[in-house]
Design a protein around this motif. Sequence first.
Motif, short mmCIF file in Angstrom:
data_model
loop_
_atom_site.label_atom_id
_atom_site.label_comp_id
_atom_site.label_asym_id
_atom_site.label_seq_id
_atom_site.Cartn_x
_atom_site.Cartn_y
_atom_site.Cartn_z
N TYR A 194 0.81 -1.22 0.00
CA TYR A 194 0.00 0.00 0.00
C TYR A 194 0.85 1.28 0.00
CZ TYR A 194 -3.64 -3.26 1.54
OH TYR A 194 -4.51 -4.29 1.65
N ALA A 195 2.18 1.15 0.03
CA ALA A 195 3.05 2.32 0.21
C ALA A 195 2.80 3.41 -0.83
CB ALA A 195 4.51 1.89 0.17
N THR A 244 -7.20 1.99 8.01
CA THR A 244 -5.94 1.38 7.60
C THR A 244 -4.75 2.27 7.95
OG1 THR A 244 -7.12 0.33 5.76
CG2 THR A 244 -4.73 0.33 5.66
N LYS A 245 -4.90 3.59 7.76
CA LYS A 245 -3.83 4.51 8.11
C LYS A 245 -3.51 4.45 9.61
CE LYS A 245 -4.69 7.90 4.43
NZ LYS A 245 -5.08 9.30 4.14
N LEU A 291 -8.20 -5.26 4.58
CA LEU A 291 -8.82 -5.59 3.29
C LEU A 291 -9.49 -4.41 2.62
CD1 LEU A 291 -10.38 -9.06 4.22
CD2 LEU A 291 -8.29 -8.63 2.94
N LEU A 292 -9.89 -3.40 3.40
CA LEU A 292 -10.58 -2.25 2.82
C LEU A 292 -9.79 -1.56 1.70
CD1 LEU A 292 -12.32 -0.47 5.85
CD2 LEU A 292 -13.43 -1.44 3.83
N PRO A 293 -8.47 -1.39 1.84
CA PRO A 293 -7.73 -0.71 0.76
C PRO A 293 -7.82 -1.41 -0.58
CG PRO A 293 -6.43 -0.79 2.76
CD PRO A 293 -7.61 -1.65 3.00
N ILE A 294 -7.97 -2.73 -0.55
CA ILE A 294 -8.07 -3.47 -1.82
C ILE A 294 -9.25 -2.97 -2.63
CG2 ILE A 294 -8.44 -5.75 -2.85
CD1 ILE A 294 -6.95 -6.95 -0.49
N PHE A 295 -10.42 -2.78 -1.93
CA PHE A 295 -11.61 -2.31 -2.63
C PHE A 295 -11.45 -0.84 -3.02
CE2 PHE A 295 -12.95 -5.64 0.35
CZ PHE A 295 -13.46 -6.57 -0.56
#
Length: 406
Positions: free
Chosen positions: A200-201, A211-212, A394-398
């Motif tokens: 995610y970088a 996530t942050k 998992l939220l960042p994937i979406f």
Amino acid sequence: MATFAFTARDQAGLSATGTLSANSIAEVSQMLRAEGKYPITVRPAGEMSAITSGPAAGANIKISRADVIQFATQLAVMTETGVTLSEALECIAAQSVKPNVKALITDISTQVHGGSDFSSALGRHPRSFPRLFIALIKASEKSGMMSKLLVRATQYLRDEQETMRKVKGALTYPGIMLGFAITTTIFLLIFVLPRFTAIYASKSAALPLPTKILMNLSDGLIHHWILILISATISGTIGYLYLHSAQGMRLWHYLQLRIPLLGPMFRQLYLARGLRMVGTMGSAGVNLVDCVATARDLCGNTYFREMWEEVSEQIQVGKQLSEPLFQSNLVPRPISQMLHSGEKGGKLSQVMEQVAGFSEVELKERIAGLTRYIEPIMIMVMGLIIGGVAMALLLPIFTISRVMAS
């Protein structure tokens, strides 16, 4: 016939020594009991009981509560069947397998053989024998009802141990579950999240807030763990010292009585233990002022200790025990009313023991019910913590997928 030297106590609790001619020690014991005396030691005349010193006869030896109960039970059975106290102590010491138990009973036996009161010998080991137990033994020496009061003291220790075991059991399970949830979360933050951080970088702008937050926590745990450990140690030390101060202890005891779900349980525990102490000692012939003083000194909560202090002051100026209890918000009014009825009927000690018994049964039922509620609650808490971490990963994937699609 042989001549035997004896030490005994009469019905007034006074010590008596002398010699009797008989065929056996058992016959001497029977002769003394027929005279209304309780035999302490009976030995052939001329035989000395040397008081030894050293590791096996040291004072203040610590043994477990279970070992104390076993010792008291054996002693009660043996004295009730006519065995002298000194013989019973020697027999129990010889049969003991655990070194500490053997050393403690040997020391008590040595002190009794040397002419000390049994209660004084027990008093040399305050880490093993509760003050209530010693007080009951002292009362038995005055009344001559050693075996009867030993049974009563043993039953009290059993009830207390069972109640405390259930309370600790009810508090241990949620503690273990919460610790497991925290440990799992830290493991995910230190060993799992960094792998996602590399992915995610380059997408930091597209990362959701949860996530942050987790990434910052993970970074802090990995790169600043020494500072966190030092801060936690300092905070823990300060908290420990504060809770052991008078003000901190008072705050902790205040929270004990007002924690949701657990507060009523602690209230009932302290009240039942206090009533049981006063009732048990009162039935043994101890005066009410001393009974209340013992309940006050052995109480583990500041607010209940102050309540018993107020009761002690009131009864010393001529008031009944139930009067200050009616005014206390720590004692339910129905219980105060029952104690008042017991005072009017001259059966206060019996009523207190009965009320304590009912309270302990109700406490056990409350603990069982609380345990049933705690299990699903802790499962939900663990699910929310661990599930929340997983969702934040998992939220960042979406989110990234939507950004790339646009």
